[in-house]
Motif scaffolding. Structure first.
Motif, PDB file in Angstrom:
ATOM      1  N   SER A  65      31.457  73.998  62.646  1.00  0.00           N
ATOM      2  CA  SER A  65      31.946  73.503  61.358  1.00  0.00           C
ATOM      3  C   SER A  65      32.057  74.669  60.383  1.00  0.00           C
ATOM      4  N   ASP A  66      32.824  74.459  59.312  1.00  0.00           N
ATOM      5  CA  ASP A  66      32.955  75.495  58.286  1.00  0.00           C
ATOM      6  C   ASP A  66      31.604  75.818  57.650  1.00  0.00           C
ATOM      7  N   LEU A  67      30.800  74.797  57.436  1.00  0.00           N
ATOM      8  CA  LEU A  67      29.481  75.021  56.824  1.00  0.00           C
ATOM      9  C   LEU A  67      28.602  75.890  57.723  1.00  0.00           C
ATOM     10  N   GLU A  68      28.613  75.616  59.026  1.00  0.00           N
ATOM     11  CA  GLU A  68      27.828  76.428  59.968  1.00  0.00           C
ATOM     12  C   GLU A  68      28.372  77.855  60.040  1.00  0.00           C
ATOM     13  N   THR A  69      29.700  78.009  60.009  1.00  0.00           N
ATOM     14  CA  THR A  69      30.315  79.337  60.028  1.00  0.00           C
ATOM     15  C   THR A  69      29.935  80.103  58.760  1.00  0.00           C
ATOM     16  N   PHE A  70      30.030  79.442  57.628  1.00  0.00           N
ATOM     17  CA  PHE A  70      29.655  80.031  56.340  1.00  0.00           C
ATOM     18  C   PHE A  70      28.216  80.532  56.387  1.00  0.00           C
ATOM     19  N   ASP A  71      27.331  79.708  56.911  1.00  0.00           N
ATOM     20  CA  ASP A  71      25.917  80.074  56.994  1.00  0.00           C
ATOM     21  C   ASP A  71      25.699  81.242  57.960  1.00  0.00           C
ATOM     22  N   ALA A  72      26.426  81.257  59.078  1.00  0.00           N
ATOM     23  CA  ALA A  72      26.285  82.352  60.049  1.00  0.00           C
ATOM     24  C   ALA A  72      26.701  83.681  59.425  1.00  0.00           C
ATOM     25  N   VAL A  73      27.787  83.673  58.650  1.00  0.00           N
ATOM     26  CA  VAL A  73      28.223  84.903  57.978  1.00  0.00           C
ATOM     27  C   VAL A  73      27.191  85.312  56.931  1.00  0.00           C
TER      28      VAL A  73
END
Length: 132
Positions: free
Chosen positions: A47-55
């Motif tokens: 998800s975008d939220l998980e991607t955002f958090d990974a970055v």
């Protein structure tokens, strides 16, 4: 207050909304280089939220974990481009490029822009022909 760009290719400072400079672009180039060398997405998640958090967390695994053929010197160059702290990255894309060129020369790897251009024209000619 608007974030622009592809989340999976943003720098940690970009997702935090802090001031950006050219080192953010070096980080994005480092992501592409990582993905080319490992054939794995670095930060992309479900998800975008998980991607955002990974970055935001910026936990970069050693590329050699996924591709043991990556020489330690090349891995060090790549990891420098992906440093969480922008001050620890290459100062410019030119400096990043120079580090890669020096690595290639020291390992007797020959690459030239005209060779790459010829290969890309052939590749995209085939791709364009099959799409049409």
């Amino acid at each position: 207050g608007i974030i622009k760009g592809k989340l999976a290719y943003m720098s940690p400072e970009q997702v935090r909304g802090t001031a950006l400079d050219h080192r953010s672009d070096v980080f994005a180039l480092g992501i592409v280089f990582f993905e080319l060398l490992t054939a794995r997405r670095l930060f992309r998640r479900d998800s975008d939220l998980e991607t955002f958090d990974a970055v935001r967390q910026c936990q970069v695994p050693r590329p050699s974990e996924f591709n043991p053929a990556i020489p330690p010197a090349l891995e060090a160059i790549l990891l420098k481009s992906l440093a969480r702290n922008a001050d620890e990255r290459y100062l410019s894309a030119s400096a990043f490029n120079e580090a890669i060129r020096e690595f290639a020369m020291s390992h007797r790897m020959n690459f030239r822009g005209d060779q790459l251009g010829t290969w890309m024209r052939k590749l995209f000619a085939r791709s364009h022909a099959s799409a049409g």
